[in-house]
Design an enzyme around this catalytic site. Sequence first.
Site, short mmCIF file in Angstrom:
data_model
loop_
_atom_site.label_atom_id
_atom_site.label_comp_id
_atom_site.label_asym_id
_atom_site.label_seq_id
_atom_site.Cartn_x
_atom_site.Cartn_y
_atom_site.Cartn_z
N SER A 253 0.84 -1.19 0.00
CA SER A 253 0.00 0.00 0.00
C SER A 253 0.87 1.24 0.00
O SER A 253 1.97 1.24 0.56
CB SER A 253 -0.86 0.01 1.26
OG SER A 253 0.00 0.13 2.37
N LYS A 254 0.33 2.29 -0.60
CA LYS A 254 1.15 3.50 -0.72
C LYS A 254 1.38 4.19 0.62
O LYS A 254 2.22 5.06 0.74
CB LYS A 254 0.58 4.45 -1.77
CG LYS A 254 -0.78 4.98 -1.48
CD LYS A 254 -1.21 5.86 -2.64
CE LYS A 254 -2.67 6.24 -2.49
NZ LYS A 254 -3.31 6.60 -3.72
N ARG A 255 0.62 3.79 1.63
CA ARG A 255 0.87 4.37 2.96
C ARG A 255 2.18 3.87 3.53
O ARG A 255 2.76 4.51 4.39
CB ARG A 255 -0.27 4.02 3.92
CG ARG A 255 -1.48 4.78 3.52
CD ARG A 255 -2.55 4.82 4.56
NE ARG A 255 -3.58 5.69 4.02
CZ ARG A 255 -4.05 6.77 4.62
NH1 ARG A 255 -3.60 7.09 5.81
NH2 ARG A 255 -4.96 7.52 4.06
#
Length: 498
Positions: A253-255
């Site tokens: 995930s881009k988080r």
Amino acid sequence: MQKIRTRIAPSPTGDPHVGTAYIALFNRCFAHQHGGEFILRIEDTDQVRSTEKSERDILNALNWLGLSWSEGPDVGGRCAPYRQSERSALYSSEIVKLLNSGHAFRCFCTADRLQELRTRQMAEKVSVGYDGHCLTLTEEQVAQKLNDGVEHVIRMRIPQSGDCIFNDMLRGEIRINWQQIDMQVLIKSDGLPTYHFANVVDDHHMEISHVIRGEEWINSTPKHLLLYQYFGWEPPIYCHMPLLRNTDKSKLSKRKNPTSIGYYRDMGYLPQAVVNYLGMMGWTMPDGREMFSVAEMIDHFDLTRVSLGGPVFDVAKLDWLNGKYIRETLSNDEFMQHFAAWAFRPDKINDIIPLIKDRVERFSDVVPLAGFFLAGLPEINEASFDHKKISADDSKKILQFTLWYLESLRKFDRTSIEASCMTLATHLDIKIRDFLFPLFVAISGKGVSTSVIDSMSILGLDITRARIRHAINVLGGISNKAAKELEKDFRDFAQVAE
Ligand code: GLU
């Protein structure tokens, strides 16, 4: 024997994702290993979220990685058009076949009724899904409603009992109970198809022999297979690839990790190193070698050797591999060419010049002023954020709120970034000058530099996100508890701002 044809079918609804490139790579290797074809189809059935920019970015990113296709919206081909929004006539004629055979039916239920049904099912703790209400309508009732112009969708019939059993190239036999499968909408009330319908119709008409896609689609496969059966078409062979994961094994995930291919290009990775690394996701060369080209991968490819363990996309490992590529495969001349092409992209430089021209007396002033545009993460520490009015906690809050706000923007340009900062500064009751201070430090490494708003728009969201996240970490990060509180505060505010 049937010709091997595979495809990548991205939806143009966001940044080009490394997961798309990973699936494209395995599809391409499989097709080319068998002398077959690899094609690209744009699945833009979600008209609200699909954008031309996203489509362009995805095509550019895959091309940058060298994952080219022999048929697609840009190069054409015998099954053109390759954009679903241009194939509506085909879907309209195919759905008629299913309506006539009774495998699909018109559903006139209102959004309110469906919501009530959902609420009731949730309260009763039974599986949530359409209850077949409109299956009881007589032909006359349907005709009457059509005549009255009542809004409706078209759904597919689903068996009420038994299992759907199918074979997956990697997972063997998969069994899914039909009761878990909803009576999927095939055509929406605007007459356009849903992903499921367009995907199956197109895979058939484009003669796709093998559907190699992410494991998140396993639960959709029964519906897809049932559609093939309803149409009387030969289904493709399915292969569901393991999803890429963060180092903590959660779904990539881009988080937690940069996921956009653009990030890796802008940070100065070599495309051949990135593709090589993607080839190591769940797959290894028979001799265990870690550096290999796509051509070498194709020579030794065996899809059934993909391991289901959940491949970890570890940026530190990619850094190591990229470094090896730079040191071991580039001559000094090639280094110069690659570096110059990366650093002096005319579009970027053109945007930077107006920001610095007035401040420059000699060209030797350029690097101290604008070097941060080319650097990776700035060298900063907690002391970099010392400010008489903004505490370290204020800085973290400003950075986190700005990041969330920027991520929600549909367009990442100067005007919208500026408007976002103004809105946030007003909400937090901080003078805009002071509000921008931690952003200056996060983006340029210094409290003063060229306009931080322009800088963010030139750097793009991927690099901006990475730098803001880095700054938050330098400031000690945000605990889970604090993040929850911030998120609540942000959500309350964002709702008001909408
Ligand atoms: N459009 C789907 C996606 O974005 C394609 C899924 C499939 O390959 O069937 O992932």
